[in-house]
Design a protein around this motif. Structure first.
Motif, PDB file in Angstrom:
ATOM      1  N   CYS A 204       3.400  15.171   7.649  1.00 48.97           N
ATOM      2  CA  CYS A 204       2.511  14.031   7.381  1.00 48.97           C
ATOM      3  C   CYS A 204       1.218  14.501   6.722  1.00 48.97           C
ATOM      4  N   LYS A 205       0.676  15.601   7.185  1.00 50.56           N
ATOM      5  CA  LYS A 205      -0.543  16.149   6.589  1.00 50.56           C
ATOM      6  C   LYS A 205      -0.288  16.564   5.136  1.00 50.56           C
ATOM      7  N   LEU A 206       0.838  17.227   4.886  1.00 49.65           N
ATOM      8  CA  LEU A 206       1.191  17.683   3.542  1.00 49.65           C
ATOM      9  C   LEU A 206       1.377  16.505   2.585  1.00 49.65           C
ATOM     10  N   ILE A 207       2.109  15.493   3.018  1.00 45.70           N
ATOM     11  CA  ILE A 207       2.364  14.320   2.176  1.00 45.70           C
ATOM     12  C   ILE A 207       1.073  13.536   1.945  1.00 45.70           C
ATOM     13  N   ALA A 208       0.272  13.373   2.982  1.00 41.70           N
ATOM     14  CA  ALA A 208      -0.994  12.652   2.835  1.00 41.70           C
ATOM     15  C   ALA A 208      -1.886  13.326   1.800  1.00 41.70           C
ATOM     16  N   ALA A 209      -1.970  14.649   1.843  1.00 36.82           N
ATOM     17  CA  ALA A 209      -2.819  15.385   0.904  1.00 36.82           C
ATOM     18  C   ALA A 209      -2.228  15.411  -0.506  1.00 36.82           C
ATOM     19  N   SER A 210      -0.910  15.574  -0.590  1.00 35.49           N
ATOM     20  CA  SER A 210      -0.263  15.716  -1.903  1.00 35.49           C
ATOM     21  C   SER A 210      -0.074  14.400  -2.634  1.00 35.49           C
ATOM     22  N   LEU A 211       0.277  13.356  -1.901  1.00 38.41           N
ATOM     23  CA  LEU A 211       0.629  12.079  -2.531  1.00 38.41           C
ATOM     24  C   LEU A 211      -0.381  10.967  -2.259  1.00 38.41           C
ATOM     25  N   GLU A 212      -1.457  11.294  -1.549  1.00 39.95           N
ATOM     26  CA  GLU A 212      -2.497  10.319  -1.230  1.00 39.95           C
ATOM     27  C   GLU A 212      -1.928   9.091  -0.519  1.00 39.95           C
ATOM     28  N   VAL A 213      -1.157   9.366   0.536  1.00 45.90           N
ATOM     29  CA  VAL A 213      -0.595   8.321   1.383  1.00 45.90           C
ATOM     30  C   VAL A 213      -1.207   8.500   2.772  1.00 45.90           C
ATOM     31  N   ASP A 214      -1.748   7.424   3.330  1.00 49.50           N
ATOM     32  CA  ASP A 214      -2.313   7.499   4.669  1.00 49.50           C
ATOM     33  C   ASP A 214      -1.232   7.916   5.674  1.00 49.50           C
ATOM     34  N   GLN A 215      -1.596   8.786   6.603  1.00 53.72           N
ATOM     35  CA  GLN A 215      -0.614   9.283   7.567  1.00 53.72           C
ATOM     36  C   GLN A 215       0.012   8.172   8.407  1.00 53.72           C
ATOM     37  N   ASP A 216      -0.714   7.094   8.637  1.00 52.34           N
ATOM     38  CA  ASP A 216      -0.134   6.007   9.416  1.00 52.34           C
ATOM     39  C   ASP A 216       0.812   5.133   8.591  1.00 52.34           C
ATOM     40  N   ARG A 217       1.073   5.556   7.345  1.00 52.43           N
ATOM     41  CA  ARG A 217       2.053   4.878   6.488  1.00 52.43           C
ATOM     42  C   ARG A 217       3.171   5.837   6.103  1.00 52.43           C
ATOM     43  N   ILE A 218       3.383   6.851   6.947  1.00 55.17           N
ATOM     44  CA  ILE A 218       4.436   7.841   6.715  1.00 55.17           C
ATOM     45  C   ILE A 218       5.371   7.853   7.926  1.00 55.17           C
ATOM     46  N   TYR A 219       6.643   7.667   7.668  1.00 55.31           N
ATOM     47  CA  TYR A 219       7.675   7.795   8.691  1.00 55.31           C
ATOM     48  C   TYR A 219       8.514   9.029   8.359  1.00 55.31           C
ATOM     49  N   VAL A 220       8.944   9.746   9.397  1.00 54.30           N
ATOM     50  CA  VAL A 220       9.797  10.917   9.211  1.00 54.30           C
ATOM     51  C   VAL A 220      11.006  10.772  10.139  1.00 54.30           C
TER      52      VAL A 220
ATOM     53  N   THR B 155       0.856  -1.177   0.000  1.00 54.64           N
ATOM     54  CA  THR B 155       0.000   0.000   0.000  1.00 54.64           C
ATOM     55  C   THR B 155       0.898   1.235   0.000  1.00 54.64           C
ATOM     56  N   PRO B 156       0.517   2.303  -0.707  1.00 53.65           N
ATOM     57  CA  PRO B 156       1.387   3.484  -0.780  1.00 53.65           C
ATOM     58  C   PRO B 156       1.902   3.927   0.596  1.00 53.65           C
ATOM     59  N   LEU B 157       3.171   4.304   0.625  1.00 59.66           N
ATOM     60  CA  LEU B 157       3.829   4.737   1.847  1.00 59.66           C
ATOM     61  C   LEU B 157       4.828   5.828   1.526  1.00 59.66           C
ATOM     62  N   ALA B 158       5.333   6.469   2.561  1.00 57.90           N
ATOM     63  CA  ALA B 158       6.352   7.502   2.371  1.00 57.90           C
ATOM     64  C   ALA B 158       7.346   7.448   3.516  1.00 57.90           C
ATOM     65  N   TYR B 159       8.601   7.650   3.177  1.00 55.78           N
ATOM     66  CA  TYR B 159       9.658   7.799   4.175  1.00 55.78           C
ATOM     67  C   TYR B 159      10.310   9.137   3.900  1.00 55.78           C
ATOM     68  N   LEU B 160      10.319  10.005   4.894  1.00 62.92           N
ATOM     69  CA  LEU B 160      10.896  11.331   4.755  1.00 62.92           C
ATOM     70  C   LEU B 160      12.100  11.463   5.672  1.00 62.92           C
ATOM     71  N   GLU B 161      13.088  12.217   5.233  1.00 63.57           N
ATOM     72  CA  GLU B 161      14.221  12.574   6.076  1.00 63.57           C
ATOM     73  C   GLU B 161      14.324  14.081   6.076  1.00 63.57           C
ATOM     74  N   LEU B 162      14.433  14.662   7.264  1.00 65.98           N
ATOM     75  CA  LEU B 162      14.638  16.093   7.381  1.00 65.98           C
ATOM     76  C   LEU B 162      15.932  16.293   8.152  1.00 65.98           C
ATOM     77  N   LYS B 163      16.910  16.879   7.475  1.00 68.85           N
ATOM     78  CA  LYS B 163      18.204  17.163   8.086  1.00 68.85           C
ATOM     79  C   LYS B 163      18.367  18.672   8.103  1.00 68.85           C
ATOM     80  N   SER B 164      18.759  19.195   9.246  1.00 67.03           N
ATOM     81  CA  SER B 164      18.860  20.644   9.357  1.00 67.03           C
ATOM     82  C   SER B 164      19.927  21.031  10.374  1.00 67.03           C
ATOM     83  N   ILE B 165      20.557  22.158  10.128  1.00 63.30           N
ATOM     84  CA  ILE B 165      21.454  22.767  11.100  1.00 63.30           C
ATOM     85  C   ILE B 165      20.580  23.483  12.119  1.00 63.30           C
ATOM     86  N   ASP B 166      20.909  23.323  13.384  1.00 58.27           N
ATOM     87  CA  ASP B 166      20.175  23.980  14.480  1.00 58.27           C
ATOM     88  C   ASP B 166      18.689  23.641  14.458  1.00 58.27           C
TER      89      ASP B 166
END
Length: 91
Positions: free
Chosen positions: A58-74, A33-44
């Protein structure tokens, strides 16, 4: 995505990089089932804003890519300035 991140992180959008790589070979919870894995790397990266960032991304990805929020890891990483290179130097 970059405008949202710039606003949340208090950084210029000119320092925000977003890569989206479709991948059909990922498996999560034993199904495709569609899923997403996000990485956010930042200074400070302030730890206090991570829960709100996770919710917003998660809200942005769910709306944009039609992926359920419980299938998104960040994954979040706070990078030390000397460990981040840019334009032939480091921050």
């Amino acid at each position: 995505a970059s405008a949202y991140l710039a606003a949340q992180l208090g950084k210029s959008e000119s320092y925000i990089m977003v890569a989206i790589q479709p991948c059909s070979s990922m498996l999560f919870a034993s199904n495709t089932t569609p899923l997403a894995y996000l990485e956010l790397k930042s200074i400070d990266l302030p730890e206090a804003i991570i829960p709100a960032l996770s919710a917003g991304l998660c809200k942005l990805i769910a709306a944009s890519l039609e992926v359920d929020q419980d299938r998104i890891y960040v994954g979040f990483s706070n990078i030390e300035r000397p460990m981040w290179g840019w334009s032939g130097g480091t921050f």
